[in-house]
Design a protein around this motif. Structure first.
Motif, short mmCIF file in Angstrom:
data_model
loop_
_atom_site.label_atom_id
_atom_site.label_comp_id
_atom_site.label_asym_id
_atom_site.label_seq_id
_atom_site.Cartn_x
_atom_site.Cartn_y
_atom_site.Cartn_z
N PRO A 1 -23.70 -54.74 27.96
CA PRO A 1 -24.08 -53.87 26.85
C PRO A 1 -24.86 -52.66 27.34
CG PRO A 1 -25.57 -55.73 26.96
CD PRO A 1 -24.54 -55.96 28.03
N GLY A 2 -24.58 -51.50 26.76
CA GLY A 2 -25.19 -50.27 27.25
C GLY A 2 -26.66 -50.12 26.88
N LYS A 3 -26.95 -50.21 25.58
CA LYS A 3 -28.32 -49.95 25.12
C LYS A 3 -29.30 -50.96 25.68
CE LYS A 3 -30.98 -48.92 20.95
NZ LYS A 3 -30.95 -48.82 19.46
N LYS A 4 -28.94 -52.24 25.66
CA LYS A 4 -29.84 -53.28 26.17
C LYS A 4 -30.11 -53.08 27.66
CE LYS A 4 -28.95 -57.11 22.98
NZ LYS A 4 -28.45 -58.52 22.86
N THR A 5 -29.07 -52.73 28.40
CA THR A 5 -29.24 -52.53 29.84
C THR A 5 -30.07 -51.29 30.12
OG1 THR A 5 -27.07 -53.57 30.16
CG2 THR A 5 -28.02 -52.43 32.04
N PHE A 6 -29.85 -50.23 29.35
CA PHE A 6 -30.64 -49.02 29.51
C PHE A 6 -32.12 -49.29 29.21
CE2 PHE A 6 -32.35 -45.04 27.56
CZ PHE A 6 -32.38 -44.29 28.72
N ASN A 7 -32.37 -50.04 28.15
CA ASN A 7 -33.76 -50.37 27.80
C ASN A 7 -34.41 -51.25 28.85
OD1 ASN A 7 -33.60 -48.89 25.43
ND2 ASN A 7 -33.05 -50.66 24.16
N ALA A 8 -33.63 -52.14 29.46
CA ALA A 8 -34.17 -52.99 30.52
C ALA A 8 -34.49 -52.18 31.77
CB ALA A 8 -33.18 -54.11 30.86
N GLY A 9 -33.75 -51.11 32.00
CA GLY A 9 -34.03 -50.21 33.11
C GLY A 9 -33.39 -50.59 34.42
N ARG A 10 -32.93 -51.83 34.51
CA ARG A 10 -32.30 -52.24 35.77
C ARG A 10 -31.46 -53.49 35.57
NH1 ARG A 10 -35.97 -56.06 38.42
NH2 ARG A 10 -37.86 -56.28 37.15
N GLU B 1 -27.50 -59.48 46.54
CA GLU B 1 -26.35 -58.59 46.66
C GLU B 1 -26.70 -57.13 46.42
OE1 GLU B 1 -23.68 -59.41 47.89
OE2 GLU B 1 -23.35 -61.54 47.58
N TYR B 2 -27.27 -56.85 45.25
CA TYR B 2 -27.63 -55.46 44.95
C TYR B 2 -28.62 -55.43 43.78
CZ TYR B 2 -24.76 -55.38 40.68
OH TYR B 2 -24.25 -55.62 39.44
N GLN B 3 -29.35 -54.32 43.72
CA GLN B 3 -30.17 -54.00 42.56
C GLN B 3 -29.77 -52.60 42.11
OE1 GLN B 3 -32.29 -56.08 40.94
NE2 GLN B 3 -31.57 -57.64 42.42
N ALA B 4 -29.90 -52.34 40.81
CA ALA B 4 -29.50 -51.05 40.27
C ALA B 4 -30.51 -50.58 39.23
CB ALA B 4 -28.11 -51.14 39.65
N GLU B 5 -30.87 -49.30 39.33
CA GLU B 5 -31.78 -48.68 38.36
C GLU B 5 -30.96 -47.82 37.40
OE1 GLU B 5 -35.32 -46.77 40.35
OE2 GLU B 5 -33.97 -47.03 42.07
N VAL B 6 -31.21 -47.98 36.10
CA VAL B 6 -30.54 -47.15 35.10
C VAL B 6 -31.43 -45.94 34.86
CG1 VAL B 6 -29.46 -47.08 32.84
CG2 VAL B 6 -29.59 -49.25 34.09
N LEU B 7 -31.01 -44.77 35.35
CA LEU B 7 -31.86 -43.60 35.37
C LEU B 7 -31.76 -42.74 34.12
CD1 LEU B 7 -31.10 -42.41 39.02
CD2 LEU B 7 -32.98 -43.87 38.25
N PHE C 1 -27.83 -47.34 42.82
CA PHE C 1 -27.61 -48.67 43.39
C PHE C 1 -28.39 -48.83 44.70
CE2 PHE C 1 -24.05 -48.03 40.59
CZ PHE C 1 -23.81 -49.28 40.04
N HIS C 2 -28.83 -50.06 44.93
CA HIS C 2 -29.50 -50.43 46.18
C HIS C 2 -28.79 -51.67 46.73
CE1 HIS C 2 -32.80 -47.64 45.26
NE2 HIS C 2 -32.73 -48.09 44.02
N PRO C 3 -27.67 -51.47 47.47
CA PRO C 3 -26.96 -52.62 48.04
C PRO C 3 -27.83 -53.31 49.09
CG PRO C 3 -25.60 -50.62 48.06
CD PRO C 3 -26.99 -50.20 47.76
N GLU C 4 -27.75 -54.62 49.12
CA GLU C 4 -28.56 -55.39 50.07
C GLU C 4 -27.76 -55.83 51.29
OE1 GLU C 4 -30.83 -58.47 48.11
OE2 GLU C 4 -31.08 -57.23 46.31
N ARG C 5 -26.43 -55.81 51.18
CA ARG C 5 -25.59 -56.27 52.30
C ARG C 5 -24.53 -55.25 52.70
NH1 ARG C 5 -23.14 -61.83 50.43
NH2 ARG C 5 -22.15 -61.60 52.48
N ASP C 6 -24.45 -54.16 51.98
CA ASP C 6 -23.39 -53.18 52.21
C ASP C 6 -23.98 -51.81 52.49
OD1 ASP C 6 -20.88 -54.84 51.38
OD2 ASP C 6 -22.30 -55.11 49.72
N GLU C 7 -23.20 -51.00 53.20
CA GLU C 7 -23.65 -49.66 53.54
C GLU C 7 -23.49 -48.67 52.39
OE1 GLU C 7 -25.15 -48.57 56.36
OE2 GLU C 7 -25.23 -50.69 56.92
N SER C 8 -22.57 -48.96 51.46
CA SER C 8 -22.29 -48.01 50.39
C SER C 8 -21.92 -48.74 49.11
CB SER C 8 -21.14 -47.08 50.79
OG SER C 8 -19.93 -47.81 50.89
N VAL C 9 -21.91 -47.99 48.02
CA VAL C 9 -21.49 -48.56 46.74
C VAL C 9 -20.01 -48.91 46.78
CG1 VAL C 9 -21.28 -48.10 44.26
CG2 VAL C 9 -23.28 -47.28 45.51
N THR C 10 -19.22 -48.09 47.48
CA THR C 10 -17.79 -48.38 47.60
C THR C 10 -17.56 -49.70 48.33
OG1 THR C 10 -17.27 -46.02 47.63
CG2 THR C 10 -15.60 -47.51 48.48
#
Length: 362
Positions: A98-107, A113-119, A131-140
């Motif tokens: 869900p968009g609004k709930k995730t935006f309100n949560a902020g991350r 695996e990864y963490q992501a901030e909703v800016l 995105f902040h990947p923990e095991r990969d060099e890129s989002v791709t």
């Protein structure tokens, strides 16, 4: 023009849920615009219907495994669809559910695996996410390892559907450049080609030229206004190499066949820009790079193509507008003719949409 002109009824059972067992075993409707003759055959027989010295222009973009799954800090599930990079390689515009709930949560993210901030929340229901990947060099790399292909909504798949393994292969063209994983939808007219068919066509004198258009989510957006002229067309980045663009500007060298509507959009946008404002798109080498904002509908004229391969498209879509315009350039007669052709395809039980059958218009 009223949107009802581009509407038709399609029986649900004709929406292809899986590709043909073999790519070029799909059916092919050949439409000769000069004689108005219609021939029913299979894609593997396309060589028999092509003019001599045909030159194909195809979109070599690859589809990114753009659907990522995660959870909010509260444990709620999140589905993220990567749309396109924003200001840097780790910041993307995304659709969130869900968009609004995730935006309100902020991350959101997946532990280990990864963490992501909703800016930021964008203006079209999308969100800017870092995105902040923990095991990969890129989002791709992250998406290729953990994501799944974003199939169109009319292809029904659960997250763990066993058919998804086959989708990973079949929802890519055989000539997709895997270094160009920037699309969220496949250029589906190209899905019918096989390496052996391409080799056969080249042996017979045909040529293939690649270009790249980033197929975006806008390709699935139906026209939702009464007058099609009021529709805001989606924009898509593209690049045409200098050699391919030079070929497009030599119509005497042989018929120019666009493989798919994405190739048509790239070519016609490039031809228009190069003639009206070459400084906005042409590099010193002669390559073209721009963002296609062209909206093609009857009675459009075409400057860069002589033929087109295309699938059968959704009602009330900009793609129907484009194909009907190409049937009768400079006239609106193609609107009714396209309806007749689609009715014939339905009567002959053709399979529609992304995994469906094809049409060759000459």
């Amino acid at each position: 023009m009223n949107i009802s002109l581009f509407d038709y009824h399609l029986p649900a059972e004709l929406i292809a849920q899986e590709p043909a067992a073999v790519r070029d075993a799909s059916r092919l409707m050949v439409v000769d615009r000069a004689s108005r003759r219609v021939t029913h055959t299979h894609f593997s027989e396309i060589a028999q219907h092509l003019p001599p010295r045909s030159r194909f222009f195809r979109n070599n973009v690859a589809v990114l495994k753009a659907r990522l799954f995660g959870q909010r800090p509260t444990g709620g599930k999140v589905e993220c669809l990567l749309l396109q990079p924003a200001e840097d390689a780790r910041t993307w515009w995304c659709l969130l559910k869900p968009g609004k709930k995730t935006f309100n949560a902020g991350r959101f993210g997946l532990p280990g695996e990864y963490q992501a901030e909703v800016l930021e929340a964008g203006s079209n229901g999308n969100y800017r996410v870092r995105f902040h990947p923990e095991r990969d060099e890129s989002v791709t790399e992250l998406s290729e390892r953990l994501g799944i292909l974003p199939l169109p909504p009319y292809i029904e798949r659960s997250q763990d559907d066993p058919r998804r393994q086959n989708d990973n292969e079949r929802y890519q063209t055989v000539y997709a450049d895997l270094d160009k994983r920037i699309a969220v939808a496949a250029p589906t007219a190209g899905l019918h080609f096989t390496p052996s068919l391409i080799a056969e066509l080249e042996k017979g004198g045909a040529q293939f030229h690649d270009l790249t258009l980033q197929v975006g989510i806008g390709t699935f957006h139906p026209i939702q206004v009464e007058n099609i002229l009021d529709h805001n067309i989606h924009h898509e980045w593209y690049e045409i190499p200098a050699t391919a663009f030079a070929e497009l500007n030599k119509p005497e060298a042989g018929p120019r066949i666009a493989v798919g509507t994405t190739s048509v959009r790239s070519i016609e946008d490039a031809m228009r820009r190069s003639q009206t404002a070459p400084e906005s798109c042409l590099s010193s080498s002669g390559a073209v790079q721009a963002e296609a904002d062209i909206y093609i509908y009857p009675p459009a004229q075409f400057a860069g193509i002589d033929g087109m391969i295309t699938n059968f498209h959704l009602p009330k879509s900009t793609l129907l507008c484009l194909v009907s315009a190409f049937l009768t350039p400079g006239s609106k007669d193609g609107i009714e003719w396209l309806k007749e052709l689609y009715a014939e395809a339905i009567d002959h039980k053709y399979r529609f949409y992304s995994y469906g059958d094809a049409m060759l218009i000459l």
